[in-house]
Enzyme design. Structure first.
Site, short mmCIF file in Angstrom:
data_model
loop_
_atom_site.label_atom_id
_atom_site.label_comp_id
_atom_site.label_asym_id
_atom_site.label_seq_id
_atom_site.Cartn_x
_atom_site.Cartn_y
_atom_site.Cartn_z
N VAL A 80 -5.98 6.31 -1.34
CA VAL A 80 -5.40 6.63 0.01
C VAL A 80 -5.99 8.05 0.26
CG1 VAL A 80 -3.18 7.20 1.11
CG2 VAL A 80 -3.23 5.16 -0.27
N GLU A 94 0.37 4.04 4.92
CA GLU A 94 -1.09 3.69 5.22
C GLU A 94 -0.98 2.17 5.11
OE1 GLU A 94 -3.35 5.91 6.09
OE2 GLU A 94 -3.68 3.82 6.43
N PHE A 136 -3.20 -14.10 6.11
CA PHE A 136 -2.31 -14.19 4.87
C PHE A 136 -1.52 -15.43 4.80
CE2 PHE A 136 -2.84 -10.02 3.01
CZ PHE A 136 -3.91 -9.51 3.98
N ARG A 187 -6.53 -1.82 3.78
CA ARG A 187 -6.69 -2.75 2.62
C ARG A 187 -7.96 -2.44 1.95
NH1 ARG A 187 -8.07 -7.39 6.33
NH2 ARG A 187 -8.55 -5.50 7.57
N GLY A 195 -3.92 -19.52 -3.29
CA GLY A 195 -5.03 -19.30 -4.17
C GLY A 195 -4.04 -18.96 -5.47
N LYS A 214 -9.59 -8.88 -5.52
CA LYS A 214 -10.10 -9.63 -4.32
C LYS A 214 -11.43 -9.15 -4.11
CE LYS A 214 -8.71 -6.39 -1.00
NZ LYS A 214 -8.18 -5.95 0.35
N CYS A 228 -0.92 -2.86 -4.56
CA CYS A 228 0.19 -2.70 -3.66
C CYS A 228 1.12 -3.73 -3.80
CB CYS A 228 -0.28 -2.54 -2.31
SG CYS A 228 -1.08 -1.03 -1.85
C1 UDX Z 1 -2.51 -4.53 1.04
C2 UDX Z 1 -2.11 -4.31 2.41
O1 UDX Z 1 -2.58 -5.52 3.08
C3 UDX Z 1 -2.50 -3.03 2.93
O2 UDX Z 1 -2.02 -3.19 4.30
C4 UDX Z 1 -1.82 -1.97 2.17
O3 UDX Z 1 -1.90 -0.62 2.74
C5 UDX Z 1 -2.12 -2.17 0.78
O4 UDX Z 1 -1.90 -3.34 0.34
P1 UDX Z 1 -4.60 -4.71 -0.47
O5 UDX Z 1 -4.09 -4.78 -1.71
O6 UDX Z 1 -5.99 -3.89 -0.49
O7 UDX Z 1 -4.04 -4.32 0.87
O8 UDX Z 1 -5.48 -5.98 -0.23
P2 UDX Z 1 -4.89 -7.45 0.70
O9 UDX Z 1 -6.17 -8.01 1.31
O10 UDX Z 1 -3.67 -7.20 1.49
O11 UDX Z 1 -4.65 -8.63 -0.49
C6 UDX Z 1 -3.54 -8.44 -1.30
C7 UDX Z 1 -3.71 -9.59 -2.26
O12 UDX Z 1 -3.20 -10.79 -1.66
C8 UDX Z 1 -4.95 -10.11 -3.10
O13 UDX Z 1 -4.65 -10.39 -4.18
C9 UDX Z 1 -5.39 -11.22 -2.15
O14 UDX Z 1 -6.22 -12.17 -3.03
C10 UDX Z 1 -4.04 -11.67 -1.90
N1 UDX Z 1 -3.99 -12.92 -0.66
C11 UDX Z 1 -4.39 -12.10 0.37
C12 UDX Z 1 -3.99 -14.37 -0.79
O15 UDX Z 1 -3.64 -14.60 -1.96
N2 UDX Z 1 -3.91 -14.85 0.34
C13 UDX Z 1 -4.15 -14.44 1.64
O16 UDX Z 1 -4.01 -15.23 2.57
C14 UDX Z 1 -4.21 -13.03 1.68
#
Ligand code: UDX
Length: 432
Positions: free
Chosen positions: A11, A151, A252, A154, A256, A323, A263
């Site tokens: 961050v 914040e 979202f 992603r 999966g 991811k 987070c």
């Molecule tokens: C997240 C939030 O999106 C972000 O706003 C915050 O500041 C930090 O946490 P991040 O952890 O980087 O961001 O990843 P993100 O893209 O949100 O995905 C989180 C998890 O959800 C991943 O494991 C991803 O694979 C999973 N995911 C996401 C799904 O399984 N399905 C989806 O449709 C979206």
């Protein structure tokens, strides 16, 4: 504006670099000397597309500098952003000791009016605690204001999310601090991106509410995917059909292998704890968490259908990071899966474009490969764990020739079941 970002982790570093790029003078502080020495040489501790270039560009004109000297950072700045880690403690609460220790230093060293901004995800009430600690460590009373500026970046998209956010949330008291915060985000707020000013406690809760809401959507779709596997229906079609409702929206909703990362798991647990401490059951979020744990284990059961006796079988894993576009292994679903596979006696061949160095600190007894094809050679099954784009467009005929048995378990639904059948694979995916 002169800004100090304390904590040069994910961050702090991304925020500091983007704030410098927006024309502010930024000092990044971290207690880890190795990290600061590397940053001075342009070596960044994380993989984040675009960050290195942006950092170098701003470091060259000294709009961003790095130091371990927190006193210097505090004294030379008007605004102090706190971006240190808040890991889960033994009770799944966010551990805010690093934030409190920064607040002590700010109190001790501040030499004039400052706006103290918390960017770390921390329980509601943390900013008020910061204020109390700063006051108690001041040698003489010096005015300051507090702001909570959560914040929403992603990983893998952090620069885009910072510079082109859906919204900027700022919980702040007092006009002076409000004006200062507004001027920092001037570049962004001149576009159509709103700055939402609110009270401090609401800002602190908006961060948890946002992450918990997104995690809820994912767990809901994962549970529906389990239903599709029993009664038919395609979870991708269901995501599309529900997402077209503008009240729901398309994002979202991808079923999966469960959510991971630094987070969602941590923040869902922390919000459950905060609710419990305040006499609320947190029924929804408890279920969100349980469904996610179940989902992380479900891929193993699918592999077992194709490879019933796992002992000494070779399983190829594509993707280890939680991811795509990140090297982050924190709470990655691959950890749960690989543990299950190893316990069942399977050997693992793994490939990930970015996360293999980090993975090596977590797993024992895995073979790593430099490309996806060599990882699948002579394997009894291929499992897709992270949906890196490069996996979507590979020569699947070649993959079939290289595999010992044409088994694919796709935890991210990156291929079409019909195409895979035509190619002669035994193909299992999620909710289709
Ligand atoms: C997240 C939030 O999106 C972000 O706003 C915050 O500041 C930090 O946490 P991040 O952890 O980087 O961001 O990843 P993100 O893209 O949100 O995905 C989180 C998890 O959800 C991943 O494991 C991803 O694979 C999973 N995911 C996401 C799904 O399984 N399905 C989806 O449709 C979206």
């Amino acid at each position: 504006m002169k800004i100090c970002c304390i904590g040069s982790g994910y961050v702090g570093l991304v925020a500091g670099t983007c704030l410098a790029d927006m024309g502010n003078d930024v000092i990044c502080v971290d207690s880890n000397k190795g990290k600061i020495d590397n940053l001075k040489k342009g070596i960044i501790p994380i993989y984040e597309p675009g960050l290195k270039d942006m950092l170098e560009r701003n470091a060259r004109v000294r709009r961003i500098t790095f130091t371990t000297n927190i006193k210097d950072g505090i004294q030379k700045s008007d605004v102090i952003f706190i971006g240190v880690g808040t890991p889960s403690d033994l009770n799944n609460c966010a551990d805010i000791s690093a934030i409190i220790s920064v607040a002590e230093s700010i109190g001790k060293y501040m030499n004039g009016y400052k706006v103290i901004v918390n960017k770390s995800t921390a329980p509601v009430g943390t900013l008020e605690k910061i204020g109390k600690v700063v006051k108690s460590f001041q040698k003489k009373a010096i005015r300051f204001d507090l702001a909570s500026n959560p914040e929403f970046m992603r990983e893998g998209e952090a620069i885009k999310d910072f510079t082109n956010p859906d919204r900027i949330v700022i919980g702040v008291q007092g006009e002076k601090a409000k004006k200062i915060m507004e001027s920092i985000y001037n570049g962004i707020s001149r576009t159509d991106k709103p700055i939402m000013f609110t009270d401090i406690r609401s800002a602190e809760l908006i961060k948890y509410a946002s992450n918990a809401m997104l995690a809820t959507r994912i767990s809901f779709m994962n549970e529906l995917a389990q239903l599709c596997e029993k009664v038919g229906g395609d979870i991708k079609e269901i995501a599309k059909g529900t997402g077209l409702d503008s009240r729901i929206g398309p994002r979202f909703l991808q079923a999966g292998i469960g959510y991971g990362g630094s987070c969602f798991p941590k923040d869902v647990n922390a919000l459950i704890q905060i609710m419990n401490e305040n006499g609320i059951d947190a029924k929804i979020l408890t279920a969100v968490n349980e469904v996610n744990e179940q989902q992380k284990r479900s891929l193993f059961e699918k592999i077992q259908i194709l490879v019933p006796k796992m002992k000494n079988k070779k399983i190829a894993i594509w993707g280890l990071a939680f991811k795509p576009k990140t090297d982050d292994m924190r709470d990655a679903p691959s950890i749960t899966l690989i543990k299950q596979l190893q316990e069942a006696g399977a050997q693992i061949n793994a490939f990930d474009p970015e996360a293999m160095d980090n993975a090596k600190t977590i797993f024992r007894g895995i073979k790593y490969y430099d490309d996806p094809y060599s990882a699948v050679k002579n394997c009894d099954a291929l499992v897709i764990v992270t949906e890196w784009n490069e996996f979507r467009d590979l020569d699947l005929k070649k993959v079939k020739r290289l595999l010992k048995c044409p088994n694919i378990v796709d935890g991210r639904n990156i291929y079409e079941p019909k195409d895979m059948k035509e190619l002669g694979f035994h193909y299992l995916c999620v909710g289709r």
